[in-house]
Enzyme design. Sequence first.
Site, short mmCIF file in Angstrom:
data_model
loop_
_atom_site.label_atom_id
_atom_site.label_comp_id
_atom_site.label_asym_id
_atom_site.label_seq_id
_atom_site.Cartn_x
_atom_site.Cartn_y
_atom_site.Cartn_z
N GLN A 1 -10.44 -0.45 -10.69
CA GLN A 1 -11.42 -1.48 -10.35
C GLN A 1 -12.64 -0.86 -9.66
O GLN A 1 -12.51 0.06 -8.87
CB GLN A 1 -10.76 -2.50 -9.43
CG GLN A 1 -11.39 -3.87 -9.54
CD GLN A 1 -10.44 -4.97 -9.08
OE1 GLN A 1 -9.24 -4.85 -9.20
NE2 GLN A 1 -10.99 -6.06 -8.57
N SER B 1 -4.83 3.29 -9.93
CA SER B 1 -4.48 1.90 -9.67
C SER B 1 -4.34 1.12 -10.98
O SER B 1 -3.45 1.40 -11.79
CB SER B 1 -5.50 1.27 -8.72
OG SER B 1 -5.09 0.00 -8.30
N LEU B 2 -5.25 0.17 -11.24
CA LEU B 2 -5.25 -0.56 -12.51
C LEU B 2 -5.22 0.39 -13.71
O LEU B 2 -4.58 0.12 -14.73
CB LEU B 2 -6.53 -1.42 -12.58
CG LEU B 2 -7.00 -1.84 -13.97
CD1 LEU B 2 -6.12 -2.93 -14.52
CD2 LEU B 2 -8.44 -2.29 -13.94
N ARG C 1 -1.44 -9.38 -13.52
CA ARG C 1 -1.65 -8.59 -12.30
C ARG C 1 -2.90 -9.08 -11.57
O ARG C 1 -2.90 -9.30 -10.36
CB ARG C 1 -1.82 -7.11 -12.70
CG ARG C 1 -2.05 -6.13 -11.55
CD ARG C 1 -2.31 -4.74 -12.16
NE ARG C 1 -2.26 -3.66 -11.17
CZ ARG C 1 -3.31 -3.20 -10.50
NH1 ARG C 1 -4.51 -3.74 -10.69
NH2 ARG C 1 -3.18 -2.19 -9.65
N HIS D 1 -2.87 -2.56 -2.41
CA HIS D 1 -1.98 -1.43 -2.07
C HIS D 1 -1.56 -1.43 -0.59
O HIS D 1 -1.58 -0.41 0.08
CB HIS D 1 -2.63 -0.08 -2.46
CG HIS D 1 -2.96 -0.04 -3.92
ND1 HIS D 1 -2.01 0.07 -4.90
CD2 HIS D 1 -4.15 -0.13 -4.56
CE1 HIS D 1 -2.59 0.04 -6.10
NE2 HIS D 1 -3.89 -0.09 -5.92
N GLN E 1 3.82 -0.15 -7.29
CA GLN E 1 2.43 0.27 -7.11
C GLN E 1 1.56 -0.71 -6.32
O GLN E 1 0.67 -0.30 -5.56
CB GLN E 1 1.80 0.50 -8.49
CG GLN E 1 0.51 1.29 -8.46
CD GLN E 1 -0.51 0.75 -9.44
OE1 GLN E 1 -0.87 -0.42 -9.40
NE2 GLN E 1 -0.97 1.60 -10.33
#
Length: 295
Positions: A9, A88-89, A113, A195, A244
Amino acid sequence: MKAYVFPGQGAQFTGMGLDLYEKSPIAQELFEKANSILGFSITDVMFEGSADELKQTKVTQPAIFLHSVILAKVLGEEFKPDMVAGHSLGELSALVANGVLSFEDGLTLVSKRALAMQKACEAQESTMAAVLGLEDTVVEEVCESIDGVVVAANYNCPGQLVISGEIEAINKACEVLKEKGAKRALVLPVGGAFHSPLMEPAREELAKAIEETTFNTPNCPVYQNVAAKAITDPNEIKENLIAQLTAPVKWTQCVQAMIADGATEVIEVGPGKVLQGLMRKIDRSVAASGASFGE
């Protein structure tokens, strides 16, 4: 050995993906398929939407995923990774690109998500802050000393760590970190504590969806954010992906592990150049570039 990496992101930009759509029938087909899976025209927002429209979480995450995955698909024979990782993503983009998830399942999970994270953000006000110029251990110690929820969330490169948590705790941590000598401790314009333990409701919601999805054996190892080492077991990949959302992104460690395992070239697949920039700060001796199509 080639390591292909996929951004997370923040990499979005107005007009993203339009060149792929115009140049490739494969891309066109996949973008149209994405519109029908998502139930709205994401291509309209990606190609013509404003920066504010692109910033909506339900749009941002699928948009970055689509740009990355479709670029990998249209590269065809050129896309031959020895290893992959995603920030991440971007981990979901990496899993589709290396055969663990189908395009449809990957996009469905990304959409779920995004919505689950949005819901968790709305349930409790929270934020993130970038900390520059301090050792990781110092940042971790400061986070532990603060009352309230504040944790190390993104290990982006040496000297750049993002912390995540409750607004009051983040503000207090930033004060202390500046006293400890941080060059900057800057609250970021994000609407949630990604996170961190505050994402637990989103993790639970996404876990159900991940458990019901088929995970295949990858074509090459994936270096996951949670583990920062080569993973090839589909069940392990699944568990790490579930973990995650509330665990830190160990990006520096992922890149260092790929280099230790023989990566000589790192290629970013997707919008922007964020990961190439981080790569130069992690290890300048390894070539970093961006994938491009039809130049």
